[in-house]
Design an enzyme around this catalytic site. Structure first.
Site, mmCIF file in Angstrom:
data_model
loop_
_atom_site.group_PDB
_atom_site.id
_atom_site.type_symbol
_atom_site.label_atom_id
_atom_site.label_comp_id
_atom_site.label_asym_id
_atom_site.label_seq_id
_atom_site.Cartn_x
_atom_site.Cartn_y
_atom_site.Cartn_z
ATOM 1 N N HIS A 122 -2.987 -5.907 16.128
ATOM 2 C CA HIS A 122 -2.936 -7.276 16.642
ATOM 3 C C HIS A 122 -4.292 -7.790 17.095
ATOM 4 C CE1 HIS A 122 -2.555 -5.121 20.567
ATOM 5 N NE2 HIS A 122 -3.151 -6.202 21.060
ATOM 6 N N HIS A 187 -9.520 -9.148 31.499
ATOM 7 C CA HIS A 187 -8.274 -8.428 31.763
ATOM 8 C C HIS A 187 -8.588 -6.944 31.887
ATOM 9 C CE1 HIS A 187 -8.537 -8.293 27.329
ATOM 10 N NE2 HIS A 187 -7.607 -7.369 27.280
#
Length: 318
Positions: A122, A187
């Site tokens: 992904h 993140h």
């Protein structure tokens, strides 16, 4: 004449696919998704024949038995299809891909690896799903190691972007080329330094990264469980400063940071900003426009979309 017609930077998250209904920050999620749609519209308007797709890999195509800093797909490209992302063969512009590999390696600029049978996850297929759907373009996939230290320096990634720019412009023939950088922004993934795992979960992760080449799906359920229980660690201030650099055409200033400094400022997931840096350098650091920025704790990530159109000056985003 081959030309680079557009650059796009976009965050990715499989939780966007698997946990949309459970997302509590739905308004923010919808604004980010709208930003992806706007970027796709700009790609469609730019009419690229080929997209150089720069992304990361989350140990579903590369494992610790072999981790190159940079890898170009020059033949078959197969998407792993985890979490609702595209699965199976993807169309590759083999002629341009092999030209890039020959120019970078044969020209003495970069000792990049190449793969005639590349598996992506992904880190690139999310962009295929949301940015390239229906455009009918071929890709040149380039994977940057952003998760298994030692990582290529930020300066080296910028230099790769410049080298890609030169090689694309030197391609004999007619191509309209777009460049996408997929990943980031701030993140923190619950992932260890593979060299020093601490505790059962970290040891499991490292074992999955080392032994998963032929059976990575066997590890996926627990991997996702570990990620789902992680606490969000987003740094909106850093993200906005980075997007300001995109708008000013000054992304090269990111190269002043070390890998350790970047992680301290924005988390280990921010190492994916290498892909944006490659993209921005390939666009000659032209000023860009941010289309969306949202801090989405449900997805653990500061989610952003920006475009760089080499024909226009950056426009402020409110």
């Amino acid at each position: 004449m081959t030309e680079i017609v557009l650059g796009v930077g976009a965050s990715h998250s499989t939780l966007m696919n698997t946990h949309w209904d459970e997302t509590t920050h739905k308004a923010e999620a919808e604004r980010f998704r709208d930003g992806l749609h706007s970027a796709r519209d700009e790609l469609a308007a730019a009419r690229p024949d080929t997209v150089v797709l720069v992304g990361s890999n989350h140990f579903r195509g590369f494992w610790l038995d072999l981790i190159p800093s940079f890898t170009i797909g020059v033949g078959e490209c197969v998407a792993s299809g985890e979490s609702g992302t595209p699965k199976g063969p993807q169309p590759v512009d083999v002629d341009l891909a092999r030209h890039l590999a020959e120019s970078l390696v044969g020209g003495g600029r970069f000792d990049v690896a190449f793969s005639a049978r590349l598996q992506i996850d992904h880190g690139q297929s999310h962009a295929i799903q949301y940015l390239l759907d229906g455009l009918g373009v071929e890709i040149v996939p380039i994977v940057v190691n952003v998760f298994a230290p030692p990582l290529p320096t930020l300066a080296r990634c910028e230099a790769l972007g410049h080298a890609i720019r030169e090689a694309v412009h030197a391609f004999p023939g007619e191509r309209r080329v777009a460049v996408i950088g997929s990943g980031g922004l701030s993140h923190r993934l619950p992932w260890p330094d593979w060299r020093s795992p601490d505790g059962d979960d970290e040891e499991f992760m490292v074992r999955a990264w080392l032994d998963g080449r032929n059976n990575w799906r066997d590890y996926d359920a627990r991997r996702r469980q570990i990620i789902r229980t992680a606490e969000s660690a987003i740094t909106p201030e850093f993200d906005r400063e980075f997007l300001d650099l995109i708008e000013k055409g000054e992304t090269h200033r990111l190269t002043a940071r070390t890998t350790e400094e970047l992680e301290e400022a924005a988390g280990n997931g921010a190492q994916e900003l290498r892909t944006w840096l490659v993209m921005a350098a390939a666009l000659g650091h032209a000023p860009g426009r941010r289309l969306a920025y949202e801090a989405i704790p449900d997805w653990l990530t500061g989610m952003a979309v920006a475009v760089i159109d080499p024909t226009e000056q950056g426009k402020a985003w409110k």
